[in-house]
Design a protein around this motif. Structure first.
Motif, PDB file in Angstrom:
ATOM      1  N   LEU A   1       0.820  -1.182   0.048  1.00  0.00           N
ATOM      2  CA  LEU A   1       0.086   0.039  -0.062  1.00  0.00           C
ATOM      3  C   LEU A   1       1.016   1.476  -0.136  1.00  0.00           C
ATOM      4  O   LEU A   1       1.748   1.485   1.045  1.00  0.00           O
ATOM      5  CB  LEU A   1      -0.823   0.000   1.194  1.00  0.00           C
ATOM      6  N   PRO A   2       0.750   2.002  -0.899  1.00  0.00           N
ATOM      7  CA  PRO A   2       1.741   3.292  -0.919  1.00  0.00           C
ATOM      8  C   PRO A   2       1.059   4.215   0.042  1.00  0.00           C
ATOM      9  O   PRO A   2       0.007   4.724   0.474  1.00  0.00           O
ATOM     10  CB  PRO A   2       1.322   4.051  -2.372  1.00  0.00           C
ATOM     11  N   ILE A   3       2.217   4.638   0.814  1.00  0.00           N
ATOM     12  CA  ILE A   3       1.995   5.563   1.973  1.00  0.00           C
ATOM     13  C   ILE A   3       1.771   6.992   1.538  1.00  0.00           C
ATOM     14  O   ILE A   3       0.931   7.586   2.125  1.00  0.00           O
ATOM     15  CB  ILE A   3       3.042   5.465   2.909  1.00  0.00           C
ATOM     16  N   TYR A   4       2.300   7.411   0.627  1.00  0.00           N
ATOM     17  CA  TYR A   4       2.461   8.878   0.184  1.00  0.00           C
ATOM     18  C   TYR A   4       0.955   9.251  -0.282  1.00  0.00           C
ATOM     19  O   TYR A   4       0.436  10.513  -0.402  1.00  0.00           O
ATOM     20  CB  TYR A   4       3.789   9.270  -0.478  1.00  0.00           C
ATOM     21  N   SER A   5       0.421   8.324  -1.070  1.00  0.00           N
ATOM     22  CA  SER A   5      -0.982   8.600  -1.563  1.00  0.00           C
ATOM     23  C   SER A   5      -1.921   8.795  -0.416  1.00  0.00           C
ATOM     24  O   SER A   5      -2.798   9.689  -0.771  1.00  0.00           O
ATOM     25  CB  SER A   5      -1.476   7.517  -2.668  1.00  0.00           C
ATOM     26  N   LEU A   6      -1.859   7.966   0.530  1.00  0.00           N
ATOM     27  CA  LEU A   6      -2.835   8.125   1.707  1.00  0.00           C
ATOM     28  C   LEU A   6      -2.460   9.574   2.431  1.00  0.00           C
ATOM     29  O   LEU A   6      -3.265  10.142   3.030  1.00  0.00           O
ATOM     30  CB  LEU A   6      -2.607   6.947   2.537  1.00  0.00           C
ATOM     31  N   LEU A   7      -1.168   9.715   2.427  1.00  0.00           N
ATOM     32  CA  LEU A   7      -0.836  11.078   3.162  1.00  0.00           C
ATOM     33  C   LEU A   7      -1.405  12.208   2.246  1.00  0.00           C
ATOM     34  O   LEU A   7      -1.930  13.124   3.024  1.00  0.00           O
ATOM     35  CB  LEU A   7       0.672  11.225   3.225  1.00  0.00           C
ATOM     36  N   GLN A   8      -1.696  12.195   1.024  1.00  0.00           N
ATOM     37  CA  GLN A   8      -2.002  13.149   0.100  1.00  0.00           C
ATOM     38  C   GLN A   8      -3.509  13.471   0.417  1.00  0.00           C
ATOM     39  O   GLN A   8      -3.864  14.573   0.141  1.00  0.00           O
ATOM     40  CB  GLN A   8      -1.523  13.071  -1.338  1.00  0.00           C
ATOM     41  N   GLU A   9      -4.049  12.490   0.847  1.00  0.00           N
ATOM     42  CA  GLU A   9      -5.619  12.562   1.001  1.00  0.00           C
ATOM     43  C   GLU A   9      -6.069  13.252   2.287  1.00  0.00           C
ATOM     44  O   GLU A   9      -7.038  13.704   2.336  1.00  0.00           O
ATOM     45  CB  GLU A   9      -6.229  10.974   1.096  1.00  0.00           C
ATOM     46  N   ILE A  10      -5.139  13.312   3.331  1.00  0.00           N
ATOM     47  CA  ILE A  10      -5.184  14.048   4.517  1.00  0.00           C
ATOM     48  C   ILE A  10      -5.050  15.651   4.235  1.00  0.00           C
ATOM     49  O   ILE A  10      -3.896  15.972   3.836  1.00  0.00           O
ATOM     50  CB  ILE A  10      -4.246  13.479   5.400  1.00  0.00           C
ATOM     51  N   THR A  11      -5.955  16.265   4.526  1.00  0.00           N
ATOM     52  CA  THR A  11      -5.818  17.692   4.431  1.00  0.00           C
ATOM     53  C   THR A  11      -4.868  18.265   5.562  1.00  0.00           C
ATOM     54  O   THR A  11      -4.900  18.027   6.637  1.00  0.00           O
ATOM     55  CB  THR A  11      -7.231  18.660   4.540  1.00  0.00           C
ATOM     56  N   LYS A  49       3.804 -10.659  -0.240  1.00  0.00           N
ATOM     57  CA  LYS A  49       4.076  -9.251  -0.880  1.00  0.00           C
ATOM     58  C   LYS A  49       3.716  -8.263   0.144  1.00  0.00           C
ATOM     59  O   LYS A  49       4.149  -7.023   0.128  1.00  0.00           O
ATOM     60  CB  LYS A  49       3.305  -8.830  -2.272  1.00  0.00           C
ATOM     61  N   LEU A  50       2.805  -8.600   1.111  1.00  0.00           N
ATOM     62  CA  LEU A  50       2.318  -7.772   2.169  1.00  0.00           C
ATOM     63  C   LEU A  50       3.208  -7.834   3.375  1.00  0.00           C
ATOM     64  O   LEU A  50       3.130  -7.011   4.424  1.00  0.00           O
ATOM     65  CB  LEU A  50       0.889  -7.986   2.638  1.00  0.00           C
ATOM     66  N   TYR A  51       4.160  -8.827   3.743  1.00  0.00           N
ATOM     67  CA  TYR A  51       5.000  -9.205   4.849  1.00  0.00           C
ATOM     68  C   TYR A  51       6.454  -8.511   4.475  1.00  0.00           C
ATOM     69  O   TYR A  51       6.947  -8.635   3.552  1.00  0.00           O
ATOM     70  CB  TYR A  51       5.058 -10.374   5.213  1.00  0.00           C
ATOM     71  N   LEU A  52       6.950  -8.016   5.679  1.00  0.00           N
ATOM     72  CA  LEU A  52       8.423  -7.791   5.702  1.00  0.00           C
ATOM     73  C   LEU A  52       9.220  -8.953   5.625  1.00  0.00           C
ATOM     74  O   LEU A  52       8.571 -10.168   6.034  1.00  0.00           O
ATOM     75  CB  LEU A  52       8.884  -7.183   7.022  1.00  0.00           C
ATOM     76  N   ASP A  53      10.341  -9.003   5.199  1.00  0.00           N
ATOM     77  CA  ASP A  53      11.229 -10.113   5.206  1.00  0.00           C
ATOM     78  C   ASP A  53      11.385 -10.731   6.535  1.00  0.00           C
ATOM     79  O   ASP A  53      11.572 -12.007   6.875  1.00  0.00           O
ATOM     80  CB  ASP A  53      12.618 -10.046   4.583  1.00  0.00           C
ATOM     81  N   THR A  54      11.468 -10.133   7.497  1.00  0.00           N
ATOM     82  CA  THR A  54      11.838 -10.000   8.830  1.00  0.00           C
ATOM     83  C   THR A  54      10.260 -10.567   9.859  1.00  0.00           C
ATOM     84  O   THR A  54      10.357 -10.590  10.942  1.00  0.00           O
ATOM     85  CB  THR A  54      12.490  -9.342   9.828  1.00  0.00           C
ATOM     86  N   ALA A  55       9.134 -10.642   9.039  1.00  0.00           N
ATOM     87  CA  ALA A  55       7.902 -10.591   9.916  1.00  0.00           C
ATOM     88  C   ALA A  55       7.937 -11.572  10.932  1.00  0.00           C
ATOM     89  O   ALA A  55       8.452 -12.803  10.566  1.00  0.00           O
ATOM     90  CB  ALA A  55       6.981 -10.573   8.816  1.00  0.00           C
ATOM     91  N   THR A  56       6.875 -11.529  11.675  1.00  0.00           N
ATOM     92  CA  THR A  56       6.435 -12.727  12.698  1.00  0.00           C
ATOM     93  C   THR A  56       4.781 -12.686  12.569  1.00  0.00           C
ATOM     94  O   THR A  56       4.187 -11.885  12.378  1.00  0.00           O
ATOM     95  CB  THR A  56       6.826 -12.378  14.215  1.00  0.00           C
ATOM     96  N   LEU A  57       4.500 -14.139  12.425  1.00  0.00           N
ATOM     97  CA  LEU A  57       3.080 -14.619  12.588  1.00  0.00           C
ATOM     98  C   LEU A  57       2.870 -15.480  13.765  1.00  0.00           C
ATOM     99  O   LEU A  57       3.879 -16.256  13.883  1.00  0.00           O
ATOM    100  CB  LEU A  57       2.955 -15.179  11.149  1.00  0.00           C
ATOM    101  N   SER A 134       8.368   3.188   1.046  1.00  0.00           N
ATOM    102  CA  SER A 134       7.097   3.795   0.729  1.00  0.00           C
ATOM    103  C   SER A 134       5.924   3.365   0.686  1.00  0.00           C
ATOM    104  O   SER A 134       5.075   3.406   0.058  1.00  0.00           O
ATOM    105  CB  SER A 134       7.401   4.631  -0.552  1.00  0.00           C
ATOM    106  N   LYS A 135       6.047   1.874   1.149  1.00  0.00           N
ATOM    107  CA  LYS A 135       4.746   0.939   1.281  1.00  0.00           C
ATOM    108  C   LYS A 135       4.811   0.277   2.602  1.00  0.00           C
ATOM    109  O   LYS A 135       5.832   0.299   3.521  1.00  0.00           O
ATOM    110  CB  LYS A 135       5.013  -0.237   0.201  1.00  0.00           C
ATOM    111  N   TRP A 136       3.346   0.109   2.974  1.00  0.00           N
ATOM    112  CA  TRP A 136       2.977  -0.530   4.177  1.00  0.00           C
ATOM    113  C   TRP A 136       3.398  -1.946   4.200  1.00  0.00           C
ATOM    114  O   TRP A 136       2.757  -2.607   3.117  1.00  0.00           O
ATOM    115  CB  TRP A 136       1.526  -0.120   4.703  1.00  0.00           C
TER     116      TRP A 136
END
Length: 146
Positions: A1-11, A49-57, A134-136
């Motif tokens: 998920l792109p962070i900066y596009s979400l940031l741009q939506e916030i006034t 694709k949604l996880y960090l390489d070092t993620a924990t589940l 730049s992604k979540w």
């Protein structure tokens, strides 16, 4: 998920930093949960694709560390077909002091899940999302059925 596009939506008008961070967390949790459960239910083969390489589940008490192990677990140990229904969703920014200044959001989800032909059952899932390139990405994923 792109962070900066979400940031741009916030006034950026009169809102203070805390309010902006809360709004970012809310928008991020909504967009993230739609994407995550779509992948889990229909495109699980691409969920890594949604996880960090070092993620924990932690899946119903079963700990799984690292991206490859998480992908293998979700593909082989979790029932094949799923259908998630979200009943409650919350997103909160994690204070910088708790995460060394790394932009991080806690996402809390509650709902029901149906596995294969089994009856629906309640579940709760918590994610710690952090920014990378730049992604979540998911740093920590905790899932529990009830």
């Amino acid at each position: 998920l792109p962070i900066y596009s979400l940031l741009q939506e916030i006034t950026m008008g009169d809102e203070d930093d805390v309010t902006q961070r809360i709004m970012l967390a809310i928008k991020t949790s909504e967009a993230f949960s739609q994407r995550y459960y779509k992948k889990m239910d229909r495109e699980r083969q691409t969920i890594e694709k949604l996880y960090l390489d070092t993620a924990t589940l932690a899946w119903n008490g079963n700990p799984v560390d690292g991206l490859e192990n998480i992908k293998e677990f979700l593909m082989k140990r979790v029932p094949g077909k799923s259908s998630h229904q979200i009943n409650s969703l919350d997103g909160q920014p994690v204070p910088d002091a708790a995460v060394g200044g790394q932009m991080t959001i806690l996402v809390q989800v509650a709902g029901t899940v149906k596995w294969d032909a089994n009856p629906s059952q309640p579940f709760q899932q918590n994610f710690l999302l952090t920014e990378k390139d730049s992604k979540w990405k998911i740093a920590v994923d905790t899932f529990r059925t009830q």
